[in-house]
Motif scaffolding. Structure first.
Motif, PDB file in Angstrom:
ATOM      1  N   HIS A   1     -64.978   2.327 -64.868  1.00  0.00           N
ATOM      2  CA  HIS A   1     -65.921   1.417 -65.518  1.00  0.00           C
ATOM      3  C   HIS A   1     -65.446   0.942 -66.896  1.00  0.00           C
ATOM      4  CE1 HIS A   1     -70.340   0.449 -64.434  1.00  0.00           C
ATOM      5  NE2 HIS A   1     -69.701  -0.622 -64.859  1.00  0.00           N
TER       6      HIS A   1
ATOM      7  N   HIS B   1     -76.909  -3.766 -64.220  1.00  0.00           N
ATOM      8  CA  HIS B   1     -75.953  -2.657 -64.135  1.00  0.00           C
ATOM      9  C   HIS B   1     -76.478  -1.650 -63.118  1.00  0.00           C
ATOM     10  CE1 HIS B   1     -74.458   1.234 -66.297  1.00  0.00           C
ATOM     11  NE2 HIS B   1     -73.660   0.917 -65.285  1.00  0.00           N
TER      12      HIS B   1
ATOM     13  N   ASP C   1     -75.757   1.844 -61.214  1.00  0.00           N
ATOM     14  CA  ASP C   1     -74.922   3.006 -61.511  1.00  0.00           C
ATOM     15  C   ASP C   1     -75.780   4.261 -61.399  1.00  0.00           C
ATOM     16  OD1 ASP C   1     -72.971   4.772 -62.734  1.00  0.00           O
ATOM     17  OD2 ASP C   1     -72.309   3.124 -64.021  1.00  0.00           O
TER      18      ASP C   1
ATOM     19  N   ASP D   1     -73.607   5.104 -68.724  1.00  0.00           N
ATOM     20  CA  ASP D   1     -72.316   4.772 -69.338  1.00  0.00           C
ATOM     21  C   ASP D   1     -72.478   4.321 -70.788  1.00  0.00           C
ATOM     22  OD1 ASP D   1     -71.198   5.521 -66.967  1.00  0.00           O
ATOM     23  OD2 ASP D   1     -70.543   3.530 -66.368  1.00  0.00           O
TER      24      ASP D   1
ATOM     25  N   ASP E   1     -71.338  -0.039 -60.198  1.00  0.00           N
ATOM     26  CA  ASP E   1     -70.575   1.186 -59.983  1.00  0.00           C
ATOM     27  C   ASP E   1     -70.947   1.703 -58.606  1.00  0.00           C
ATOM     28  OD1 ASP E   1     -69.735   3.925 -59.918  1.00  0.00           O
ATOM     29  OD2 ASP E   1     -69.800   4.018 -62.098  1.00  0.00           O
TER      30      ASP E   1
ATOM     31  N   GLY F   1     -73.601   4.287 -57.830  1.00  0.00           N
ATOM     32  CA  GLY F   1     -75.029   3.986 -57.808  1.00  0.00           C
ATOM     33  C   GLY F   1     -75.622   4.251 -56.434  1.00  0.00           C
TER      34      GLY F   1
END
Length: 194
Positions: A4, A25, A27, A31, A118, A121
């Motif tokens: 990432h 996003h 995930d 992050d 990501d 997720g």
């Protein structure tokens, strides 16, 4: 993409052109960590670095599927303090995400936004080939609802990260990742679909 970390320079370039962008996003993790092994840039910190540099329109950041163990009793506090909307995986269990995406569409408006996905997720039952799997994640159907729910938004870029072939014995993670990337290409502005 790889891990990432790649999203950070991409958002630097996009913000230089468009100004701060919105972000969808997906995930297991926010992050937004500060450091790991005394390094400020690693796969768990890109969105903190983006906030520090003013790359994100923080009132238009939505993080979906967040879950997992933490060293902090309130692991999402930093995100909330920035104005992010954090949607835990638990809030997504056993339901369609179409209603959530209707809300996200309103939140994003017509200004530039980015999709960062990501693969962790998703639940590792569907995507085991990743470096930091967390149980009780999203389903492939929910992933499609999120991506397709972005159609018509002012998407200026997207990524799919953290597929780790060495952990993907069946190839299912790569298959899912490739299909999700195809879906992201299909929702880019100007793309005509049937």
């Amino acid at each position: 993409g790889g891990d990432h970390t790649i999203t950070y320079p991409i958002l630097q370039a996009l913000a230089a052109k468009h100004g701060p962008v919105g972000l969808v996003h997906v995930d297991a993790h926010t992050d937004t960590g500060d450091t790991a092994l005394e390094e400020k840039i690693y796969h768990g910190s890109p969105f903190r670095r983006c906030v520090e540099e003013g790359l994100l329109d923080c009132g238009r950041v939505v993080q979906i599927g967040i879950r997992g163990s933490s060293y902090d009793p309130d692991p999402n506090k930093y995100c909330r303090e920035q104005g992010f909307r954090v949607v835990s995986a638990e809030e997504c269990w056993m339901k369609s995400l179409e209603p959530l995406m209707r809300e996200v569409r309103v939140q994003m408006g017509d200004r530039p936004m980015y999709i960062s996905f990501d693969i962790d997720g998703l639940d590792p039952a569907y995507a085991p080939g990743t470096g930091t799997p967390e149980i009780a994640g999203l389903t492939p159907v929910q992933a499609l609802e999120i991506i397709r729910g972005c159609k018509g938004l002012n998407i200026v870029g997207c990524d799919l990260v953290e597929v780790a072939p060495m952990y993907d014995a069946s190839g299912n993670t790569a298959l899912l990742g490739a299909n999700l990337l195809f879906e992201m290409l299909c929702v880019l502005p100007g793309v005509k679909t049937l």
